[in-house]
Design a protein around this motif. Structure first.
Motif, PDB file in Angstrom:
ATOM      1  N   VAL A 184      14.255  12.822  -7.045  1.00 20.49           N
ATOM      2  CA  VAL A 184      14.317  12.043  -5.804  1.00 20.49           C
ATOM      3  C   VAL A 184      14.454  10.645  -5.913  1.00 20.49           C
ATOM      4  O   VAL A 184      15.143   9.897  -5.221  1.00 20.49           O
ATOM      5  N   PHE A 211       7.344   4.707  -4.543  1.00 18.97           N
ATOM      6  CA  PHE A 211       7.244   5.869  -5.384  1.00 18.97           C
ATOM      7  C   PHE A 211       5.828   6.150  -6.210  1.00 18.97           C
ATOM      8  O   PHE A 211       5.551   7.344  -6.483  1.00 18.97           O
ATOM      9  N   LEU A 221      19.809   3.010  -2.258  1.00 20.71           N
ATOM     10  CA  LEU A 221      19.076   2.358  -1.558  1.00 20.71           C
ATOM     11  C   LEU A 221      19.025   0.801  -1.721  1.00 20.71           C
ATOM     12  O   LEU A 221      18.618   0.056  -1.097  1.00 20.71           O
ATOM     13  N   LEU A 270       9.966  14.446  -8.211  1.00 18.86           N
ATOM     14  CA  LEU A 270      10.004  13.079  -7.996  1.00 18.86           C
ATOM     15  C   LEU A 270      11.126  12.332  -8.797  1.00 18.86           C
ATOM     16  O   LEU A 270      11.656  11.429  -8.226  1.00 18.86           O
ATOM     17  N   PHE A 273      11.194   0.517   2.849  1.00 14.89           N
ATOM     18  CA  PHE A 273      11.969  -0.314   1.742  1.00 14.89           C
ATOM     19  C   PHE A 273      12.250  -1.600   2.426  1.00 14.89           C
ATOM     20  O   PHE A 273      12.262  -2.638   1.870  1.00 14.89           O
ATOM     21  N   PHE A 299       3.949   8.490  -4.069  1.00 19.38           N
ATOM     22  CA  PHE A 299       4.284   9.851  -4.390  1.00 19.38           C
ATOM     23  C   PHE A 299       3.731  10.406  -5.560  1.00 19.38           C
ATOM     24  O   PHE A 299       3.172  11.570  -5.703  1.00 19.38           O
ATOM     25  N   VAL A 339       1.966   6.899   3.222  1.00 21.79           N
ATOM     26  CA  VAL A 339       3.436   7.007   2.938  1.00 21.79           C
ATOM     27  C   VAL A 339       3.645   8.607   3.628  1.00 21.79           C
ATOM     28  O   VAL A 339       5.025   8.855   3.997  1.00 21.79           O
ATOM     29  N   ARG A 340       2.977   9.331   4.249  1.00 17.98           N
ATOM     30  CA  ARG A 340       3.130  10.407   5.014  1.00 17.98           C
ATOM     31  C   ARG A 340       3.307   9.911   6.517  1.00 17.98           C
ATOM     32  O   ARG A 340       3.010   9.050   6.953  1.00 17.98           O
ATOM     33  N   LYS A 370      18.032  10.013  -6.519  1.00 15.50           N
ATOM     34  CA  LYS A 370      18.732   9.825  -5.380  1.00 15.50           C
ATOM     35  C   LYS A 370      18.593   8.822  -4.406  1.00 15.50           C
ATOM     36  O   LYS A 370      18.851   8.567  -3.460  1.00 15.50           O
ATOM     37  N   ALA A 371      17.324   8.107  -4.704  1.00 17.33           N
ATOM     38  CA  ALA A 371      16.967   6.872  -3.584  1.00 17.33           C
ATOM     39  C   ALA A 371      17.755   5.620  -4.256  1.00 17.33           C
ATOM     40  O   ALA A 371      17.702   4.367  -3.706  1.00 17.33           O
ATOM     41  N   PRO A 428       9.371   7.087   7.736  1.00 12.45           N
ATOM     42  CA  PRO A 428      10.481   7.341   6.878  1.00 12.45           C
ATOM     43  C   PRO A 428      10.537   6.032   5.835  1.00 12.45           C
ATOM     44  O   PRO A 428       9.849   4.964   6.032  1.00 12.45           O
ATOM     45  N   ASP A 429      10.815   6.601   4.605  1.00 14.89           N
ATOM     46  CA  ASP A 429      10.802   5.837   3.390  1.00 14.89           C
ATOM     47  C   ASP A 429      11.645   4.489   3.750  1.00 14.89           C
ATOM     48  O   ASP A 429      11.255   3.412   3.165  1.00 14.89           O
ATOM     49  N   ILE A 430      12.700   4.781   4.499  1.00 15.98           N
ATOM     50  CA  ILE A 430      13.816   3.537   4.518  1.00 15.98           C
ATOM     51  C   ILE A 430      13.047   2.237   5.180  1.00 15.98           C
ATOM     52  O   ILE A 430      13.169   1.236   4.837  1.00 15.98           O
ATOM     53  N   ASN A 473       0.142  11.197  -5.215  1.00 12.59           N
ATOM     54  CA  ASN A 473      -0.382  12.101  -4.595  1.00 12.59           C
ATOM     55  C   ASN A 473      -0.056  13.477  -5.638  1.00 12.59           C
ATOM     56  O   ASN A 473      -1.006  14.451  -5.760  1.00 12.59           O
TER      57      ASN A 473
END
Lengths: 302, 268
Positions: free
Chosen positions: A217, A161, A224, A214, A94, A164, A85-86, A220-221, A89-91, A167
Motif C-alpha cells: 500500500v 502509515f 501522492l 502495508l 495528506f 495503519f 484513520v478509520r 502505491k501511495a 479518506p487518506d488523501i 493497528n
C-alpha cells in the motif's frame, strides 16, 4: 540532491538533435537535463520509501504500545490515534497534515523567536508570522526548500502509515499466545520485561502479513507525493510529456503524456510484483518451525 | 445572508445548479458545510455507480480466475493484477490522457474526458479488480460438502451456480466486500485532484474542501468537515451492507454468522 546538467555531456552526437533520427534521437531525447531530473525523482520516491517505512514502523510501535498501556490517558491517546484513520479518506489526511504541520512549526518558532509580536497570527484569510519564524527562511537557498518539503512529506507519510502499522502491531501483540505471557509472569518477570523479552520477539511472525500488505500500500501511495508539492515522478511525467514546440526545446514532440504515464504504470507494476515475490520468500523463512498453520503445512510437506 | 439562503444557493452547486460564483471571502461555516456537502453528491454518485456495475463484472472476473480453462483464466488474472498492482492515482492520469488521445479520433468519444464518465470507468475497473480478488478468495473457500450436495441433488451448471455456489460465495465474501465498498468511496476523492478537470468548478467534496483550505490558509475547518461527512457515509455503507449480511446469513445459527468488522482503510 539534483545536479541539473545544462547541456548534453553524455553523447557527442547529440549536439544538433534536428539532424538525427530514430533510436539515436531517442537516446539523446531520453538523456536531456530534464529527463535526468525525472530519473532523480525516481530515486526520491525510493528514498521516501526507505525513510518512511522504518519511521512509520516506529510510529506504529509507539501507537500500539500506547494502546495497550495500563495508564488510561496513554491508552486513550493510542486508541484514538489508531481509530482516527478509520472512516476518513487518506488523501484528506495528506492534504491536511502538510498545511497543519507547516503552520504548527511556524507557530512554535513564532512563539519562541518573536515574543514581543502583538498582532494576531490569523488575520482574516492570512496566516502571518514574523519574518524570523518563516520555515524555511525567506532567503534560504532552493535546495533547503526542497529538503524541507520532502521532510514534511516524510513526516506526513509516517503519521498516516504509522496509524495503519499501529493497528497491525496491536493485533500482532495480542496474537502472541497468552500462555507465553503467563509463563513469563510465573518466572517473576516485570510487565516491562515480559513485553520486551517475550511479546516483542514473538509478534513479528503474526505482524508480517499485515506489514507486507502495508508495504504494498505504501508503494502505491508514493505518487501522492505530487499532492504534497514535491517535484516527484508524476510532476515530471506531466511536465515532460506535454506538447513541446521548437520554440522551447530542441526535441519537439506532440502530447506524449500518455506514454510517460504508461511507463509509470509499468514501473509500479514491476515494483509491486518484485515486492510480492520477496515478501513471499520472507514469509516462508519466518514461518519455518512456527506453531502456526503455515509452519505446520511446511512441516508436513517435507 | 441566512443559512437557508446559502443552502438554496449552493446546495446543488456541484451539479451546476444555483449560484454560479463560489464565495470568495468571509467564508461562513454554513457556506463550508453546504458546499462540501454539495460535493458529496459526486462522491456518492461515483462510488454507488461503480459499485453496482462493478459487482457484476467482479463476479464474472472471479469466475474467470477460478476457471480451469486457460483462455478465461489468464485474461482475468492479468486484469486483476494490473488494476491491483498499480496506484489508482496513476491509473486516473493514464486513463485521462488515453481518453484525451481517443477523443481526437472520434467525436462520439467526447464525454470520455469528462469526469462523470471517464473517472467512472476507471473506478469501475478498479473496484471490479479488487472485488474480484475478494470473490475469488471466497470461491476457493466454499465448503466442499455444499458443492457435493448440489451434485447429489442433480443440480449442475447455471442452476448449481445460482442456487448453491453464488449465495455461499457472497456470504463468505461479504465482510471483506464491505471494506472494499468503504475504500471505494474514499478513493472517489482522488478523481478531481488527478487529471480530470472540474468543469465550471463543479467538483467533489475534497475539491471544495481544498478550495476553502487554499483560500483561507486554514486547514482546521474544511478538512474536519469533510472527515465528518465521510464518517457519516461510512456508517451508512456499514449499516446498508450489514442488512444484506444479515439476509445472507439468515439460515445459519447465530454463533456461526459472520460479523462485519471494519478494518483500517488503505490507499490503492
Amino acid at each position: 540532491m539534483r545536479p541539473p546538467p545544462k547541456s548534453h555531456t553524455i553523447y557527442s552526437y547529440c549536439a544538433d538533435p534536428s539532424q538525427i533520427e530514430g533510436l539515436k534521437w531517442l537516446s539523446c531525447y531520453l538523456t536531456t537535463g530534464k529527463h535526468i531530473n525525472l530519473y532523480w525523482s525516481v530515486l526520491t520516491v525510493l528514498a521516501l520509501l526507505a525513510i518512511t517505512a522504518p519511521a512509520a514502523l516506529a510510529f506504529g510501535f509507539g501507537g500500539a504500545t500506547a494502546a495497550r498501556s495500563r495508564i488510561a490517558p496513554l491508552r486513550w491517546i493510542g486508541k484514538t490515534y489508531i481509530a482516527i484513520v478509520r472512516g476518513v479518506p487518506d488523501i484528506a489526511f495528506f492534504l491536511f497534515f502538510v498545511i497543519a504541520l507547516d503552520q504548527g512549526i511556524e507557530y512554535l518558532r513564532h512563539q519562541a523567536l518573536c515574543p514581543d509580536w502583538d498582532q494576531p497570527i490569523r488575520q482574516g484569510n492570512d496566516f502571518l508570522v514574523c519574518q524570523a519564524a518563516k520555515m524555511p527562511l525567506g532567503n534560504a537557498p532552493q535546495w533547503i526548500h526542497e529538503v524541507y518539503g520532502f521532510g514534511l512529506a516524510v513526516v506526513t507519510f509516517a503519521i498516516v502509515f504509522g496509524a495503519f502499522a499501529a493497528n497491525v502491531l496491536f493485533g500482532a501483540m495480542r496474537a502472541v499466545p497468552h500462555a507465553q505471557i503467563e509463563t513469563a509472569e510465573a518466572y517473576g518477570m516485570s510487565p516491562r520485561q515480559t513485553f520486551w523479552r517475550v511479546v516483542v520477539p514473538q509478534m513479528w511472525v503474526y505482524a508480517l502479513p499485515g506489514l507486507g500488505n502495508l508495504w504494498m500500500v505504501l508503494i502505491k501511495a508514493t505518487p501522492l507525493l505530487f499532492l504534497l508539492g514535491v517535484e516527484d515522478i508524476v510532476y515530471w511525467a506531466r511536465e515532460l510529456g506535454g506538447t513541446k514546440t521548437t520554440r522551447f526545446t530542441d526535441y519537439p514532440h506532440p502530447d506524449w503524456r500518455i506514454w510517460y504515464f504508461l511507463a509509470l504504470l509499468i514501473f509500479y507494476l514491476v515494483f509491486t510484483y518484485v515486492s510480492e515475490k520477496v515478501l513471499d520468500l520472507l514469509m516462508q523463512r519466518l514461518t519455518r518451525g512456527q506453531a502456526t498453520t503455515g509452519g505446520e503445512a511446511q512441516r508436513k510437506a517435507t | 445572508m441566512s443559512c437557508i439562503q446559502t443552502i438554496q444557493d449552493y446546495g446543488l452547486r456541484a451539479l451546476g445548479i444555483g449560484e454560479r460564483l463560489l464565495p470568495r471571502e468571509d467564508f461562513t461555516l454554513c457556506e463550508q458545510f453546504t458546499l462540501i456537502g454539495s460535493g458529496m453528491i459526486w462522491n456518492v454518485y461515483f462510488g454507488l455507480t461503480a459499485l453496482v456495475f462493478g459487482f457484476f463484472f467482479a463476479t464474472a472476473l472471479a469466475l474467470g480466475k477460478a476457471s480451469p480453462r486457460k483462455i478465461l483464466r489468464k485474461p482475468s488474472e492479468w486484469f486483476i493484477f494490473v488494476f491491483r498492482g498499480s496506484p489508482l492515482f496513476i491509473q486516473f492520469f493514464f486513463a485521462y490522457f488515453l481518453f484525451l488521445s481517443l477523443k481526437s479520433q472520434s467525436i462520439y468519444l467526447d464525454s470520455l474526458t469528462s469526469a462523470w464518465l471517464g473517472a467512472l470507468i476507471v473506478l469501475f475497473f478498479n473496484t471490479s479488480a479488487y472485488s474480484a480478488e475478494i470473490f475469488y478468495g471466497a470461491l476457493q473457500s466454499i465448503p466442499k460438502g455444499e458443492v457435493e450436495a448440489a451434485d447429489a441433488y442433480g443440480l449442475s451448471g447455471w442452476k448449481r451456480f445460482k442456487r448453491v455456489v453464488w449465495p455461499t460465495m457472497l456470504r463468505l465474501a461479504w465482510p471483506a466486500y464491505t471494506n472494499e465498498a468503504i475504500f471505494l468511496f474514499h478513493a472517489t476523492t482522488l478523481v478531481y485532484i488527478s487529471g480530470f478537470p472540474a468543469f465550471q468548478q463543479r467538483g467533489d467534496s475534497l475539491y471544495y474542501a481544498s478550495y476553502f483550505a487554499a483560500k483561507t490558509f486554514n486547514p482546521f475547518i474544511p478538512y474536519p468537515i469533510l472527515a465528518g461527512y465521510f464518517i457519516l457515509l461510512t456508517l451508512i455503507v456499514i449499516s446498508a451492507y450489514g442488512l444484506v449480511n444479515r439476509r445472507l446469513n439468515r439460515h445459519l445459527p447465530a454463533d456461526r454468522r459472520q460479523k462485519i468488522r471494519l478494518r483500517p482503510n488503505l490507499i490503492r
